[in-house]
Design a protein around this motif. Structure first.
Motif, PDB file in Angstrom:
ATOM      1  N   LEU A 199       0.828  -1.205   0.000  1.00 29.40           N
ATOM      2  CA  LEU A 199       0.000   0.000   0.000  1.00 29.40           C
ATOM      3  C   LEU A 199       0.865   1.259   0.000  1.00 29.40           C
ATOM      4  CD1 LEU A 199      -2.827   1.098  -0.091  1.00 29.40           C
ATOM      5  CD2 LEU A 199      -2.942   0.902   2.393  1.00 29.40           C
ATOM      6  N   ASN A 200       1.976   1.234   0.702  1.00 38.03           N
ATOM      7  CA  ASN A 200       2.896   2.380   0.686  1.00 38.03           C
ATOM      8  C   ASN A 200       3.477   2.612  -0.702  1.00 38.03           C
ATOM      9  OD1 ASN A 200       2.888   3.586   3.266  1.00 38.03           O
ATOM     10  ND2 ASN A 200       4.085   1.895   4.076  1.00 38.03           N
ATOM     11  N   VAL A 201       3.831   1.550  -1.404  1.00 30.28           N
ATOM     12  CA  VAL A 201       4.365   1.695  -2.765  1.00 30.28           C
ATOM     13  C   VAL A 201       3.300   2.281  -3.681  1.00 30.28           C
ATOM     14  CG1 VAL A 201       5.191   0.427  -4.798  1.00 30.28           C
ATOM     15  CG2 VAL A 201       6.116  -0.113  -2.529  1.00 30.28           C
ATOM     16  N   VAL A 202       2.085   1.769  -3.586  1.00 29.50           N
ATOM     17  CA  VAL A 202       0.993   2.261  -4.427  1.00 29.50           C
ATOM     18  C   VAL A 202       0.738   3.744  -4.144  1.00 29.50           C
ATOM     19  CG1 VAL A 202      -1.497   2.092  -4.880  1.00 29.50           C
ATOM     20  CG2 VAL A 202      -0.092   0.008  -4.754  1.00 29.50           C
ATOM     21  N   MET A 244       0.435   5.927 -20.379  1.00 29.40           N
ATOM     22  CA  MET A 244       1.013   6.558 -19.184  1.00 29.40           C
ATOM     23  C   MET A 244       2.522   6.286 -19.082  1.00 29.40           C
ATOM     24  SD  MET A 244      -1.615   8.112 -18.021  1.00 29.40           S
ATOM     25  CE  MET A 244      -1.320   8.630 -16.363  1.00 29.40           C
ATOM     26  N   ASN A 245       3.195   6.358 -20.209  1.00 25.58           N
ATOM     27  CA  ASN A 245       4.644   6.197 -20.220  1.00 25.58           C
ATOM     28  C   ASN A 245       5.305   7.422 -19.622  1.00 25.58           C
ATOM     29  OD1 ASN A 245       4.643   3.660 -21.549  1.00 25.58           O
ATOM     30  ND2 ASN A 245       4.244   4.690 -23.484  1.00 25.58           N
ATOM     31  N   THR A 246       6.508   7.235 -19.100  1.00 25.83           N
ATOM     32  CA  THR A 246       7.216   8.370 -18.524  1.00 25.83           C
ATOM     33  C   THR A 246       7.473   9.429 -19.591  1.00 25.83           C
ATOM     34  OG1 THR A 246       9.118   9.066 -17.219  1.00 25.83           O
ATOM     35  CG2 THR A 246       9.523   7.363 -18.874  1.00 25.83           C
ATOM     36  N   TYR A 280       9.193   3.296 -13.797  1.00 29.90           N
ATOM     37  CA  TYR A 280       8.988   2.057 -13.053  1.00 29.90           C
ATOM     38  C   TYR A 280       7.870   2.173 -12.026  1.00 29.90           C
ATOM     39  CZ  TYR A 280      13.368   0.672 -15.187  1.00 29.90           C
ATOM     40  OH  TYR A 280      14.340   0.385 -16.103  1.00 29.90           O
ATOM     41  N   GLY A 281       7.589   3.371 -11.580  1.00 31.59           N
ATOM     42  CA  GLY A 281       6.580   3.570 -10.540  1.00 31.59           C
ATOM     43  C   GLY A 281       5.216   3.064 -10.944  1.00 31.59           C
ATOM     44  N   ILE A 282       4.745   3.457 -12.118  1.00 34.83           N
ATOM     45  CA  ILE A 282       3.421   3.038 -12.565  1.00 34.83           C
ATOM     46  C   ILE A 282       3.389   1.529 -12.793  1.00 34.83           C
ATOM     47  CG2 ILE A 282       1.814   3.151 -14.518  1.00 34.83           C
ATOM     48  CD1 ILE A 282       2.079   6.118 -14.478  1.00 34.83           C
ATOM     49  N   ARG A 283       4.476   0.973 -13.313  1.00 32.83           N
ATOM     50  CA  ARG A 283       4.530  -0.488 -13.490  1.00 32.83           C
ATOM     51  C   ARG A 283       4.479  -1.199 -12.141  1.00 32.83           C
ATOM     52  NH1 ARG A 283       9.517  -1.128 -17.190  1.00 32.83           N
ATOM     53  NH2 ARG A 283       9.396   1.092 -17.543  1.00 32.83           N
ATOM     54  N   ASN A 284       5.219  -0.688 -11.161  1.00 34.50           N
ATOM     55  CA  ASN A 284       5.182  -1.283  -9.819  1.00 34.50           C
ATOM     56  C   ASN A 284       3.790  -1.199  -9.218  1.00 34.50           C
ATOM     57  OD1 ASN A 284       7.896  -1.937  -9.866  1.00 34.50           O
ATOM     58  ND2 ASN A 284       8.531  -0.086  -8.806  1.00 34.50           N
ATOM     59  N   VAL A 285       3.154  -0.046  -9.372  1.00 35.53           N
ATOM     60  CA  VAL A 285       1.795   0.130  -8.860  1.00 35.53           C
ATOM     61  C   VAL A 285       0.860  -0.879  -9.514  1.00 35.53           C
ATOM     62  CG1 VAL A 285      -0.206   1.690  -8.851  1.00 35.53           C
ATOM     63  CG2 VAL A 285       2.052   2.553  -8.196  1.00 35.53           C
ATOM     64  N   SER A 286       0.917  -0.990 -10.829  1.00 33.60           N
ATOM     65  CA  SER A 286       0.033  -1.920 -11.547  1.00 33.60           C
ATOM     66  C   SER A 286       0.255  -3.358 -11.104  1.00 33.60           C
ATOM     67  CB  SER A 286       0.256  -1.801 -13.060  1.00 33.60           C
ATOM     68  OG  SER A 286      -0.129  -0.528 -13.508  1.00 33.60           O
TER      69      SER A 286
END
Length: 136
Positions: free
Chosen positions: A37-40, A90-92, A102-108
């Motif tokens: 949840l913190n990463v998201v 939503m690419n960087t 990498y953030g959006i990929r990690n969230v997904s």
């Protein structure tokens, strides 16, 4: 840890943006790992703040609520353009994309791992909203 992350990120946003609106209600007991949840939340808030800083009307809105079955996270921010029209994946947009995006990929990945959904919605010309549903 979630409370401290939210307080830190929201205060950071208030220091640099014109308007920060929040409605946050996180259940005391979560079946989600607090790290996930913190990463998201951390990535979504960082992205929203960064995008809002580029907009004319610099603002974000954070709405988090839940019931017995699910938690909903809605983070909206102003943008300088219609994001979903110009960048639907939503690419960087950073010049050195080998170190970013990498953030959006990690969230997904974490949303999927926790049996959730994530979607981006364009609200008008200059507001984008990320909606995350996480099953509890």
């Amino acid at each position: 840890t979630i409370d401290s992350l939210l307080n830190y990120k929201i205060q950071k946003a208030k220091d640099v943006l014109n308007l920060v609106e929040t409605k946050i209600s996180i259940p005391e007991k979560l079946n989600l790992h607090s790290f996930d949840l913190n990463v998201v939340l951390g990535n979504l808030l960082d992205n929203a703040i960064e995008a809002a800083l580029k907009a004319v009307n610099k603002r974000i809105s954070v709405d988090i609520y839940s019931d017995e079955q699910a938690m909903v996270i809605k983070i909206s921010n102003t943008t300088e353009e219609n994001v979903l029209k110009n960048n639907p994946e939503m690419n960087t947009t950073k010049k050195d994309n080998s170190y970013h995006g990498y953030g959006i990929r990690n969230v997904s990945e974490l949303v999927k791992k926790n049996n959730g959904t994530i979607e981006y919605i364009q609200l008008g010309v200059d507001i984008v909203q990320c909606r995350v549903l996480l099953m509890l």
